[in-house]
Scaffold this motif. Sequence first.
Motif, PDB file in Angstrom:
ATOM      1  N   UNK A  74      -6.410 -20.469  -7.853  1.00  0.00           N
ATOM      2  CA  UNK A  74      -5.347 -20.096  -6.627  1.00  0.00           C
ATOM      3  C   UNK A  74      -4.558 -18.866  -7.086  1.00  0.00           C
ATOM      4  N   UNK A  75      -4.455 -18.437  -8.450  1.00  0.00           N
ATOM      5  CA  UNK A  75      -3.645 -17.249  -8.522  1.00  0.00           C
ATOM      6  C   UNK A  75      -4.742 -16.083  -8.457  1.00  0.00           C
ATOM      7  N   UNK A  76      -5.777 -16.227  -8.563  1.00  0.00           N
ATOM      8  CA  UNK A  76      -6.953 -14.892  -8.359  1.00  0.00           C
ATOM      9  C   UNK A  76      -7.154 -14.739  -6.992  1.00  0.00           C
ATOM     10  N   UNK A  77      -7.279 -15.695  -6.436  1.00  0.00           N
ATOM     11  CA  UNK A  77      -7.536 -15.810  -4.880  1.00  0.00           C
ATOM     12  C   UNK A  77      -6.230 -15.101  -3.986  1.00  0.00           C
ATOM     13  N   UNK A  78      -5.077 -15.646  -4.559  1.00  0.00           N
ATOM     14  CA  UNK A  78      -3.765 -15.043  -3.897  1.00  0.00           C
ATOM     15  C   UNK A  78      -3.863 -13.489  -4.276  1.00  0.00           C
ATOM     16  N   UNK A  79      -4.035 -13.044  -5.366  1.00  0.00           N
ATOM     17  CA  UNK A  79      -4.116 -11.693  -5.800  1.00  0.00           C
ATOM     18  C   UNK A  79      -5.062 -10.941  -4.904  1.00  0.00           C
ATOM     19  N   UNK A  80      -6.405 -11.466  -4.645  1.00  0.00           N
ATOM     20  CA  UNK A  80      -7.216 -10.744  -4.057  1.00  0.00           C
ATOM     21  C   UNK A  80      -7.015 -10.577  -2.756  1.00  0.00           C
ATOM     22  N   UNK A  81      -6.529 -11.682  -2.114  1.00  0.00           N
ATOM     23  CA  UNK A  81      -5.933 -11.870  -0.725  1.00  0.00           C
ATOM     24  C   UNK A  81      -5.028 -10.598  -0.328  1.00  0.00           C
ATOM     25  N   UNK A  82      -4.028 -10.639  -1.491  1.00  0.00           N
ATOM     26  CA  UNK A  82      -2.851  -9.597  -1.298  1.00  0.00           C
ATOM     27  C   UNK A  82      -3.485  -8.124  -1.330  1.00  0.00           C
ATOM     28  N   UNK A  83      -4.639  -8.260  -2.140  1.00  0.00           N
ATOM     29  CA  UNK A  83      -4.999  -6.668  -2.477  1.00  0.00           C
ATOM     30  C   UNK A  83      -5.745  -6.144  -1.144  1.00  0.00           C
ATOM     31  N   UNK A  84      -6.685  -7.083  -0.586  1.00  0.00           N
ATOM     32  CA  UNK A  84      -7.420  -6.522   0.421  1.00  0.00           C
ATOM     33  C   UNK A  84      -6.819  -6.681   1.934  1.00  0.00           C
ATOM     34  N   UNK A  85      -6.020  -7.533   2.054  1.00  0.00           N
ATOM     35  CA  UNK A  85      -5.136  -7.809   3.111  1.00  0.00           C
ATOM     36  C   UNK A  85      -3.828  -7.179   3.245  1.00  0.00           C
ATOM     37  N   UNK A  86      -3.722  -6.056   2.384  1.00  0.00           N
ATOM     38  CA  UNK A  86      -2.267  -5.439   2.384  1.00  0.00           C
ATOM     39  C   UNK A  86      -1.973  -4.661   3.767  1.00  0.00           C
ATOM     40  N   UNK A  87      -2.020  -5.697   4.853  1.00  0.00           N
ATOM     41  CA  UNK A  87      -1.314  -5.182   6.127  1.00  0.00           C
ATOM     42  C   UNK A  87      -2.393  -4.282   6.627  1.00  0.00           C
ATOM     43  N   UNK A  88      -3.460  -4.554   7.036  1.00  0.00           N
ATOM     44  CA  UNK A  88      -4.707  -3.625   7.504  1.00  0.00           C
ATOM     45  C   UNK A  88      -4.019  -2.567   8.389  1.00  0.00           C
ATOM     46  N   UNK A  89      -3.252  -3.003   9.638  1.00  0.00           N
ATOM     47  CA  UNK A  89      -2.965  -2.018  10.441  1.00  0.00           C
ATOM     48  C   UNK A  89      -1.351  -1.964  10.537  1.00  0.00           C
ATOM     49  N   UNK A  90      -0.987  -0.858  10.119  1.00  0.00           N
ATOM     50  CA  UNK A  90       0.549  -0.691   9.925  1.00  0.00           C
ATOM     51  C   UNK A  90       1.282  -1.147  11.332  1.00  0.00           C
ATOM     52  N   UNK A  91       0.671  -0.703  12.221  1.00  0.00           N
ATOM     53  CA  UNK A  91       1.151  -0.826  13.690  1.00  0.00           C
ATOM     54  C   UNK A  91       1.427  -2.330  13.990  1.00  0.00           C
ATOM     55  N   UNK A  92       0.603  -3.182  13.523  1.00  0.00           N
ATOM     56  CA  UNK A  92       0.539  -4.475  13.883  1.00  0.00           C
ATOM     57  C   UNK A  92       1.928  -5.142  13.219  1.00  0.00           C
ATOM     58  N   UNK A  93       2.536  -4.625  12.213  1.00  0.00           N
ATOM     59  CA  UNK A  93       3.632  -5.145  11.729  1.00  0.00           C
ATOM     60  C   UNK A  93       4.886  -4.543  11.833  1.00  0.00           C
ATOM     61  N   UNK A  94       5.055  -3.560  12.455  1.00  0.00           N
ATOM     62  CA  UNK A  94       6.342  -2.891  12.674  1.00  0.00           C
ATOM     63  C   UNK A  94       7.439  -3.690  13.302  1.00  0.00           C
ATOM     64  N   UNK A  95       6.612  -4.597  14.282  1.00  0.00           N
ATOM     65  CA  UNK A  95       7.890  -5.667  14.749  1.00  0.00           C
ATOM     66  C   UNK A  95       8.358  -6.955  13.940  1.00  0.00           C
ATOM     67  N   UNK A  96       7.597  -6.837  12.959  1.00  0.00           N
ATOM     68  CA  UNK A  96       8.089  -7.947  11.664  1.00  0.00           C
ATOM     69  C   UNK A  96       8.935  -7.286  10.541  1.00  0.00           C
ATOM     70  N   UNK A  97       9.527  -5.961  10.976  1.00  0.00           N
ATOM     71  CA  UNK A  97      10.086  -5.631   9.777  1.00  0.00           C
ATOM     72  C   UNK A  97      11.619  -6.255   9.593  1.00  0.00           C
ATOM     73  N   UNK A  98      11.649  -6.646   8.281  1.00  0.00           N
ATOM     74  CA  UNK A  98      12.939  -7.466   8.014  1.00  0.00           C
ATOM     75  C   UNK A  98      13.787  -6.390   7.040  1.00  0.00           C
ATOM     76  N   UNK A  99      15.084  -6.640   7.368  1.00  0.00           N
ATOM     77  CA  UNK A  99      15.996  -5.700   6.381  1.00  0.00           C
ATOM     78  C   UNK A  99      16.460  -6.467   5.181  1.00  0.00           C
TER      79      UNK A  99
END
Lengths: 192, 213
Positions: A92-117
Amino acid sequence: MFLFFIAFQVSKAQDSIVSFFNERDTVYLYHTLLDVYTFHFSGVMAIKKLETQHRIIFSTETGATLFDFTIEKNKCKTNYIMKEMENPIFVKLIKTDLLDLVQSYLEKKNYTDKVKVSNYSNSNFRLDNNGNQNIVYISGCTIDFINNKNIYKTISHIKSDENGIVSYVINIIHNNLPIKIELSKFYNTIEE
Amino acid sequence: MRKIIFVLNSVLLIWSLGASVQAQTYTPVKDIEAVKQKIATASKNMNSMQSNFSQEKYMSVMSQKIQSKGLFYFKKNNQVRWEYTEPYKYIIVLAGGKIQIKDEKKVSEYDMNANKAFKQINDMMIQLVQGNVLNSTSYIIKYSESSTNYLLDMTPTDKKLKSMFKNIQLYFDKNTYEVSSFKMIENNGDYTLIKFSNKKQNVAIDASKFVLK
């Protein structure tokens, strides 16, 4: 001159940090040390970006495959894992870390509307971790994962190439758990 | 750039030599017991080994193979040093129940008994390097030969080995009865081929080779 060089490198990486592991049909190879609780492994990690997936294969230096995962849409599927590594906590731990590693928000523009303060003032942008409560804070070459205003995990990309798409060294460090993953570029990136 | 081209050419040369060994025609060995006896004697007499090695890892997800090479040291009992020199410099030492790994930054040390996966792979590889598999009940072994090599085609029967490897091909030099290369084929068809060259057996290897600082 040295300071200028550092500043230049960071500036380059800032523009492109979200595109790591995002070149389709490219294989990224890293010599990797995994320290996860009592599990200690070293070997070669191959990360291949496919159309909608990432395939991650980790082998010992002498070639025996330890695990083979496919990551797609925030899910990590096991294609193979060596019996001795089948500890559910480790997996579980290694999968979470690898997921976070490779899916570190692949397209910056896709997430700009999800910005939280948050209380972090110098961040480039902040976002939900795909529905979870965690905030991801990206600054320069560092990605901090924050829960209840505490950084519980940091992924740092050190030294990127000229185009900012390949990191020479990547460290994943957990602040509250005995988990540390170090990746060092092993080989020239292979374009398939 | 010249260095990279040189390394690639060297790797290709070693690779092509490896391919030529693999491409030979093999026929079943007639007197298996005689071959077994000679291999067993060579294995028993090997107290140490120093060699160059080349390694080729094929993965179906990649169109190119991962090539690496370096120096290999072995000393009875169970002291092993894999010193990778290309494309990345790092050293792995397995001795005294410890695994030590040295990369360009530091030395990491782990207890081998706490790492069953690593221990199992290492034990298997030491057996392969020594050619010490003839009486193992963990494999079904088929013996064949070419003009220059004996080939032991080993299909695992042991549950753990079976989950890792479809089969292992162990090549012996026909003149010396020593292991010249081995190929570990995984269940999905991916494989690793390790070839030894410039082998020196029973030479003095300093104890410091098996301790990283």
